[in-house]
Design a protein around this motif. Structure first.
Motif, PDB file in Angstrom:
ATOM      1  N   VAL A  32      95.558 -13.404  53.846  1.00 39.12           N
ATOM      2  CA  VAL A  32      95.457 -12.144  53.126  1.00 39.12           C
ATOM      3  C   VAL A  32      96.779 -11.843  52.420  1.00 39.12           C
ATOM      4  N   THR A  33      97.876 -12.153  53.080  1.00 40.45           N
ATOM      5  CA  THR A  33      99.193 -11.863  52.517  1.00 40.45           C
ATOM      6  C   THR A  33      99.633 -12.963  51.567  1.00 40.45           C
ATOM      7  N   LYS A  34     100.454 -12.576  50.639  1.00 41.55           N
ATOM      8  CA  LYS A  34     100.986 -13.518  49.658  1.00 41.55           C
ATOM      9  C   LYS A  34     102.191 -14.246  50.269  1.00 41.55           C
ATOM     10  N   SER A  35     102.263 -15.525  50.052  1.00 38.66           N
ATOM     11  CA  SER A  35     103.353 -16.305  50.633  1.00 38.66           C
ATOM     12  C   SER A  35     104.582 -16.256  49.729  1.00 38.66           C
ATOM     13  N   TYR A  36     105.732 -16.598  50.309  1.00 39.52           N
ATOM     14  CA  TYR A  36     106.972 -16.620  49.537  1.00 39.52           C
ATOM     15  C   TYR A  36     106.921 -17.677  48.435  1.00 39.52           C
ATOM     16  N   SER A  37     106.312 -18.812  48.735  1.00 39.20           N
ATOM     17  CA  SER A  37     106.256 -19.859  47.716  1.00 39.20           C
ATOM     18  C   SER A  37     105.382 -19.426  46.541  1.00 39.20           C
ATOM     19  N   GLY A  85     105.617 -16.520  35.331  1.00 35.96           N
ATOM     20  CA  GLY A  85     105.265 -15.243  34.718  1.00 35.96           C
ATOM     21  C   GLY A  85     103.967 -14.666  35.250  1.00 35.96           C
ATOM     22  N   GLY A  86     103.580 -15.026  36.454  1.00 36.41           N
ATOM     23  CA  GLY A  86     102.396 -14.455  37.077  1.00 36.41           C
ATOM     24  C   GLY A  86     101.099 -15.145  36.754  1.00 36.41           C
ATOM     25  N   VAL A  87     101.144 -16.294  36.120  1.00 37.34           N
ATOM     26  CA  VAL A  87      99.905 -17.016  35.822  1.00 37.34           C
ATOM     27  C   VAL A  87      99.658 -18.111  36.858  1.00 37.34           C
ATOM     28  N   GLY A  88     100.203 -17.927  38.050  1.00 37.71           N
ATOM     29  CA  GLY A  88     100.079 -18.923  39.106  1.00 37.71           C
ATOM     30  C   GLY A  88      98.678 -19.082  39.635  1.00 37.71           C
ATOM     31  N   GLY A  89      97.876 -18.040  39.480  1.00 41.32           N
ATOM     32  CA  GLY A  89      96.488 -18.156  39.913  1.00 41.32           C
ATOM     33  C   GLY A  89      96.233 -17.459  41.225  1.00 41.32           C
ATOM     34  N   ASP A  90      95.413 -18.057  42.045  1.00 37.49           N
ATOM     35  CA  ASP A  90      94.932 -17.472  43.287  1.00 37.49           C
ATOM     36  C   ASP A  90      96.041 -17.417  44.332  1.00 37.49           C
ATOM     37  N   ASP A  91      96.078 -16.326  45.099  1.00 34.03           N
ATOM     38  CA  ASP A  91      97.080 -16.174  46.150  1.00 34.03           C
ATOM     39  C   ASP A  91      96.631 -16.773  47.473  1.00 34.03           C
ATOM     40  N   ILE A  92      95.404 -17.256  47.528  1.00 33.09           N
ATOM     41  CA  ILE A  92      94.894 -17.839  48.767  1.00 33.09           C
ATOM     42  C   ILE A  92      95.356 -19.292  48.846  1.00 33.09           C
ATOM     43  N   PHE A  93      96.243 -19.566  49.779  1.00 35.86           N
ATOM     44  CA  PHE A  93      96.711 -20.938  49.945  1.00 35.86           C
ATOM     45  C   PHE A  93      96.152 -21.552  51.212  1.00 35.86           C
TER      46      PHE A  93
END
Length: 181
Positions: A145-150, A159-167
């Motif tokens: 649920v939480t966003k990771s540091y990486s 610039g925030g286009v990394g995509g999904d926060d689910i790793f």
């Protein structure tokens, strides 16, 4: 003037390569370790339930504790029990054909939790048990649920286009093999 701009750009690039990339790799490696721990905890829990044929409050609490040990992440856990149901087959004239179809009734964690953790229940917590039957299916799906540091560092760089926060997204389940209650 152009020479000083190229030196500044080179300095920024050097700092980025010397500090940012190793830090990102370190956080990414930490995410891999957390992912392995989640897979191990989920596999142990599901296999334990499949072999015993039941869930107790202590088993679930131990599973949640294993997920959170040594991590700073929160996880969403979805639990599903599919109970095998035999339905007789009838003709249009309501005559039994002698055949049965196999269907599955699905029960989710919100329903299971009421049985295991209901404070108004007369059954003591250590004696509560959610029973499954041999041939039923039991599955668990865990995701972060939480966003990771990486992922935060990657989003900063792109610039925030990394995509999904689910790793971490790990589904695991199977057929209940035993009724050990």
């Amino acid at each position: 003037m152009p020479n000083s701009l190229s030196k500044i750009f080179t300095l920024i690039l050097a700092v980025l390569l010397l500090y940012y990339v190793p830090t990102y790799q370190s956080f990414h490696k930490q995410d891999d370790i957390v992912s392995q721990n989640v897979k191990q905890a989920t596999t142990n829990f599901v296999d334990n339930v499949r072999m015993k044929g039941y869930i107790t409050p202590q088993m679930y609490e131990d599973f949640q504790r294993e997920l959170s040990v040594g991590t700073k992440y929160l996880f969403k856990t979805e639990i599903k029990h599919e109970q095998k149901v035999y339905t007789p087959v009838y003709t249009n004239a309501n005559v039994f054909t002698g055949e049965y179809t196999v269907d599955y009734d699905e029960y989710y964690w919100s329903q299971i939790e009421k049985l295991l953790f209901d404070e108004s229940s007369s059954i003591p917590k250590e004696d509560r048990m959610y029973k499954l039957q041999q041939g039923d299916f039991f599955s668990v799906h865990v995701e972060n649920v939480t966003k990771s540091y990486s992922s935060m560092m990657y989003d900063f760089l792109t610039g925030g286009v990394g995509g999904d926060d689910i790793f971490i997204s790990y589904p695991y389940g199977g057929m209940v093999l035993n009724e050990d209650y």
